[in-house]
Design a protein around this motif. Structure first.
Motif, mmCIF file in Angstrom:
data_model
loop_
_atom_site.group_PDB
_atom_site.id
_atom_site.type_symbol
_atom_site.label_atom_id
_atom_site.label_comp_id
_atom_site.label_asym_id
_atom_site.label_seq_id
_atom_site.Cartn_x
_atom_site.Cartn_y
_atom_site.Cartn_z
ATOM 1 N N ASP A 26 0.832 -1.204 0.000
ATOM 2 C CA ASP A 26 0.000 0.000 0.000
ATOM 3 C C ASP A 26 0.868 1.256 0.000
ATOM 4 O O ASP A 26 0.568 2.236 -0.707
ATOM 5 C CB ASP A 26 -0.918 0.009 1.219
ATOM 6 N N THR A 29 2.398 1.745 -3.448
ATOM 7 C CA THR A 29 1.397 2.298 -4.367
ATOM 8 C C THR A 29 1.219 3.793 -4.141
ATOM 9 O O THR A 29 1.132 4.577 -5.101
ATOM 10 C CB THR A 29 0.047 1.579 -4.183
ATOM 11 N N THR A 62 -5.292 9.656 -5.489
ATOM 12 C CA THR A 62 -4.335 9.709 -4.378
ATOM 13 C C THR A 62 -5.044 9.944 -3.048
ATOM 14 O O THR A 62 -4.753 9.282 -2.047
ATOM 15 C CB THR A 62 -3.306 10.829 -4.618
ATOM 16 N N TRP A 65 -6.844 6.849 -2.094
ATOM 17 C CA TRP A 65 -5.940 5.820 -1.614
ATOM 18 C C TRP A 65 -5.453 6.111 -0.194
ATOM 19 O O TRP A 65 -5.259 5.194 0.605
ATOM 20 C CB TRP A 65 -4.749 5.678 -2.560
ATOM 21 N N THR A 68 -8.203 5.047 2.040
ATOM 22 C CA THR A 68 -8.254 3.584 2.062
ATOM 23 C C THR A 68 -7.148 3.014 2.936
ATOM 24 O O THR A 68 -7.375 2.102 3.746
ATOM 25 C CB THR A 68 -8.129 3.021 0.631
#
Length: 595
Positions: A26, A29, A62, A65, A68
C-alpha cells in the motif's frame, strides 16, 4: 481468590492484526501516486487539457488511496469469553433483549423467509422470558401476519427440539436442506424427532405457499378482521400479540406483529421510521435495555450470539464506551463466480476489520446489537445513575418533565419508560402489553415537534439511515465493536441478478452521498464533535463511494479523447508508442471491414 480474579477479568479482548506485506505494498502504491503527481506539477507548462484532466483524476485517486490506507492500516477483531460472562452473571441476572425484524414487501421478501428469521430468533440459547420478538410489516400484508401466526404454532415444537439436541442452525429451511445434519446424531429418538419436525415444517411451508397463491390468504375474521379494509399505504396502526411469554417456565418469547399507521400525505421515512416505531412500541411493552435488529432475510447461525454480544456490551470498559456491537454480514447463497460481487467478501474482511481497529465499525443496518439508552440520545461517559425520577438525561444535561415530553413525545407511558432506561433502572421491565398505548406511539403524527429522527432514534435524511445513525454515535464520542464469533453469527441471502444488485447499490450510493453533502458530514464531526481523525477519513472514504465513478470514467475515456484530438496525457515517449498502437489498431479494423 481464583474466582475473584476470573470475575474481574475483561469479558472480551481486541486483537490487532499485523499485515506487514499489505502495508508495504500500500505504501509503495502511494509513493507511485505521489511521483506521478510530482511529474504533473514539474512539467505543468508543457501539458494540455488532457493532462490537466489526468492531474485532477490522479489527485482524486491519491486522496482516495490515503483514506483507504488509513482505514486498512490497523485491522482488528474481538475475542469474547463466554465462560467469564456466565461466572459474572447468572441466567436470572441476564438483561432483557428486544429483537426487531423488518419487512416491507411480501413479494420481494417472501413471508417464508421472514418466518425462518423469526423462528431462528425464538430458538436462541437465552432465557425465553428475557426475549421479545417484534416484526415490523411496512407492507401491511395479511399473508405476512398469517404466516407469523402459523409459525408461532410450529415454534412450540421447533424451539424445544433445537434446545434438546443443541441444533446449531436454527432456521428450518437451512437445517432441513442439509441431510448431513440428520446424520450427526446416532440416537434413534433423534432420527424419529428429526423426521417428525421435517414433516411439520413441510406442512407449514405448504400452508404459507397455498395462502400466497390466493388473493385473500385467509378468512378475514377474528384476529384477521382488521385487514379487511386496509391498503398498503393507507391504513391505521395494527399491533397484535401473536404469542405472549407467560413467565420463567415458558420456552417461547413474546411475538408481536406491528404495522405502523400510514397515510398518503404523511412522511414515513422508510426503514428509519419503521425502526423508530419499533423502538417506541417495545419501550412501552418490554423496555429491554438492549435491542437487536435484523433484516427479514438474515437468520441466526450461532445460537449463542446474544451472549457473545453481551460480553462486549456488559464489559466494564465496553459499558462506558461501546454504543453498539455489529456482526458482519455473510451469505449462504454464494454462487461459484459471484460476477457481481454480491457476497461482499473483501469489504468486511479488509475495510470492516480496519474500521474495527479505529473508533469502531460502521452500523450496517442489520445484525446489530444496540444499547437503548444510546439510541435515546445519551452521550458518553455514562453518568446517569444518580438522576432524579421524572427527569431525562441527554448530552450531559438534565431535562424537566416538560422538556422530556417535547423530546420523546406526548405519551406519558413511553416517557416514563425512556426515563427509566436513561436512569439505568432495569428491573420490572416486562410491563403489560398495552395495545392502545402502543398504537398511539406508532401513529403518523406522534413524531411532530419531537426529537425523533433528529436527536433520538434512527436519523432521517438519508436512505442509508444505518450509516448516518452510526456516524451520529461516533460523533458523540461512542465507540463500536465488531462481534465475529465462530461460527458466524448471522447468514442471509444476497441479490442474484444484476438488476437487484444495481438497485441496492443505487440506494447505498445516493444515501451515502447525501450524508457527505449534509450537515452530518464526517468532517464536521471531527471539527465540532468527537469523531476521531482516522475514523473521519474512513467515513469520507465510504460516503464518497458514488463520487468515485466520475474521475474513474473520465480517466478511462482519456485514451480515446487523446486519439481523437491527437494529444497525449502520458509522457512523450510512452504516448508516441501508445498513439501509434491505437492508430494501427484502427487502420487494421478499417481494413478488415473493407474486406
Amino acid at each position: 481468590m481464583v474466582m475473584e480474579n476470573k470475575t474481574s477479568l475483561p469479558l472480551y479482548e481486541k486483537i490487532w492484526v499485523k499485515h506487514t506485506f499489505s502495508r508495504v505494498m500500500d505504501s509503495f502504491t502511494l509513493l507511485l501516486l505521489f511521483l506521478l503527481l510530482a511529474y504533473r506539477v514539474s512539467s505543468y507548462n508543457n501539458h494540455n487539457f488532457s493532462c490537466f484532466v489526468a492531474f485532477l483524476c490522479e489527485s482524486w485517486f491519491t486522496i482516495t488511496w490515503i483514506t483507504t490506507m488509513s482505514t486498512k492500516w490497523t485491522p482488528a477483531h474481538t475475542k469474547t469469553f463466554l465462560d467469564r460472562l456466565l461466572l459474572r452473571v447468572s441466567d436470572s441476572e441476564l438483561p432483557a433483549l428486544d429483537m426487531f425484524v423488518t419487512t416491507a414487501d411480501p413479494v420481494l421478501e417472501p413471508p417464508i423467509i421472514t418466518v425462518n428469521t423469526v423462528l431462528s430468533l425464538l430458538a436462541l440459547d437465552y432465557p425465553a422470558n428475557k426475549l421479545a420478538c417484534y416484526v415490523s410489516d411496512d407492507g401491511c400484508s395479511t399473508l405476512t401476519f398469517y404466516a407469523l401466526v402459523e409459525a408461532a404454532k410450529f415454534a412450540e415444537i421447533w424451539v424445544p427440539f433445537c434446545k434438546k439436541y443443541n441444533v446449531q442452525c436454527r432456521a428450518p429451511f437451512r437445517y432441513f436442506c442439509d441431510e448431513a445434519m440428520a446424520n450427526n446424531n446416532d440416537l434413534p429418538q433423534f432420527k424419529h424427532d428429526w423426521l417428525k419436525m421435517k414433516e411439520e415444517y413441510e406442512q407449514l411451508s405448504s400452508k404459507i405457499e397455498n395462502a400466497a397463491q390466493k388473493s385473500i390468504p385467509c378468512q378475514l375474521m377474528g384476529e384477521f378482521a382488521v385487514f379487511s379494509q386496509t391498503q398498503a399505504r393507507n391504513h391505521p396502526t395494527i399491533i397484535r400479540v401473536i404469542r405472549e411469554n407467560k413467565g420463567i417456565s415458558d420456552v417461547m418469547p413474546h411475538i408481536i406483529y406491528i404495522s405502523r399507521e400510514k397515510r398518503p400525505k404523511q412522511p414515513h421515512h422508510h426503514k428509519a421510521g419503521a425502526m423508530n416505531v419499533l423502538t417506541r412500541v417495545s419501550g412501552l411493552m418490554t423496555n429491554a435495555p438492549f435491542m437487536l435488529n435484523l433484516d427479514c432475510d438474515m437468520y441466526v447461525n450461532n445460537s449463542k450470539i446474544v451472549l457473545h454480544a453481551l460480553c462486549i456490551l456488559l464489559d466494564s470498559k465496553g459499558e462506558k464506551e461501546v454504543a453498539f456491537a455489529q456482526c458482519p454480514q455473510r451469505f449462504y447463497d454464494a454462487v461459484k463466480d459471484d460476477a457481481y460481487g454480491n457476497q461482499l467478501v473483501a469489504l468486511p474482511m479488509y475495510i470492516g476489520s480496519g474500521f474495527a481497529g479505529l473508533q469502531g465499525i460502521i452500523y450496517a443496518g442489520t445484525n446489530c446489537f444496540h444499547r437503548r439508552k444510546v439510541m435515546y440520545g445519551l452521550s458518553p461517559p455514562n453518568e446517569i445513575q444518580n438522576a432524579k425520577k421524572g427527569q431525562g438525561f441527554t448530552n450531559g444535561t438534565f431535562l424537566s418533565e416538560k422538556e422530556t415530553m417535547q423530546k420523546f413525545g406526548t405519551s406519558k407511558g413511553f416517557v416514563e419508560s425512556a426515563t427509566h432506561i436513561l436512569e439505568g433502572i432495569t428491573s420490572d421491565l416486562h410491563k403489560s402489553l398495552d395495545l392502545e398505548a402502543a398504537s398511539k406511539v406508532a401513529s403518523c403524527d406522534y413524531e411532530y415537534n419531537t426529537a425523533w429522527g433528529k436527536q433520538v432514534g434512527w436519523l432521517y435524511g438519508s436512505t442509508s439511515e444505518d450509516v448516518l445513525t452510526g456516524l451520529k454515535f461516533h460523533t458523540k464520542g461512542w465507540r463500536s465493536e465488531l462481534c465475529s464469533p465462530d461460527p458466524i453469527a448471522f447468514m442471509g441471502c444476497s441479490p442474484q441478478d444484476n438488476l437487484g444488485q444495481m438497485a441496492q447499490h443505487k440506494r447505498w450510493s445516493t444515501g451515502l452521498l447525501d450524508i457527505f453533502l449534509s450537515k452530518h458530514c464526517p468532517i464536521f464531526g471531527t471539527l465540532f464533535g468527537k469523531l476521531q481523525f482516522r475514523e473521519c477519513l474512513s467515513y469520507i472514504w465510504i460516503t464518497n463511494w458514488a463520487l468515485r465513478s466520475i474521475p474513474e470514467i473520465c480517466y478511462a475515456l482519456l485514451p480515446a479523447y487523446c486519439i481523437i484530438t491527437n494529444s497525449s496525457f502520458l509522457p512523450n515517449k510512452v504516448s508516441i508508442i501508445q498513439i501509434t498502437y491505437y492508430k494501427n489498431c484502427c487502420l487494421s479494423s478499417k481494413h478488415l471491414i473493407c474486406m
